[in-house]
Design a protein around this motif. Structure first.
Motif: not given
Length: 130
Positions: A58-85
């Motif tokens: 539905s997000m892709m439909e609403t955004s006419r296919g333009t919604f995108a994660i265009d950059r991933i800056h950093t990955f950080m992990a702590n146990g079973d959690l991973v944060a991505a900026t």
């Protein structure tokens, strides 16, 4: 374990960026709990892989296919959690959004079992999604 979880997160983001739904289906746990931020039509807790896929479609439909994660800056992990900026954007009609965010993934047994999303401009994101 931490590097494995980061590898799973990297694979997840690659699949999102390329639209690889088969890989996404393999990575998202069948009973994933997805916490979508804000006060818009997509906000709230979505339970289960099917509900998450429906929301993303539905997000892709609403955004006419333009919604995108265009950059991933950093990955950080702590146990079973991973944060991505990240940076994400989208356009539709006369509206657009472009902002940084943080995606926090819980990885259990090689699957993404929970996801929390954060954006640096919640009001702008809400206005975009409606």
């Amino acid at each position: 374990m931490t590097s494995t979880n980061i590898d799973i997160a990297r694979t997840y983001f690659q699949a999102v960026q390329t639209g690889d739904m088969a890989t996404l289906g393999e990575l998202l746990d069948e009973s994933i709990v997805w916490h979508q931020p804000g006060a818009n039509q997509f906000s709230g807790v979505h339970k289960g892989r099917d509900a998450v896929f429906q929301m993303l479609g539905s997000m892709m439909e609403t955004s006419r296919g333009t919604f995108a994660i265009d950059r991933i800056h950093t990955f950080m992990a702590n146990g079973d959690l991973v944060a991505a900026t990240i940076h994400f954007s989208g356009r539709r009609d006369d509206a657009s959004m472009s902002m940084d965010g943080v995606d926090l993934l819980r990885v259990t047994g090689g699957k993404i079992t929970e996801m929390w999303l954060f954006s640096d401009a919640p009001a702008a994101e809400d206005a975009f999604w409606g």
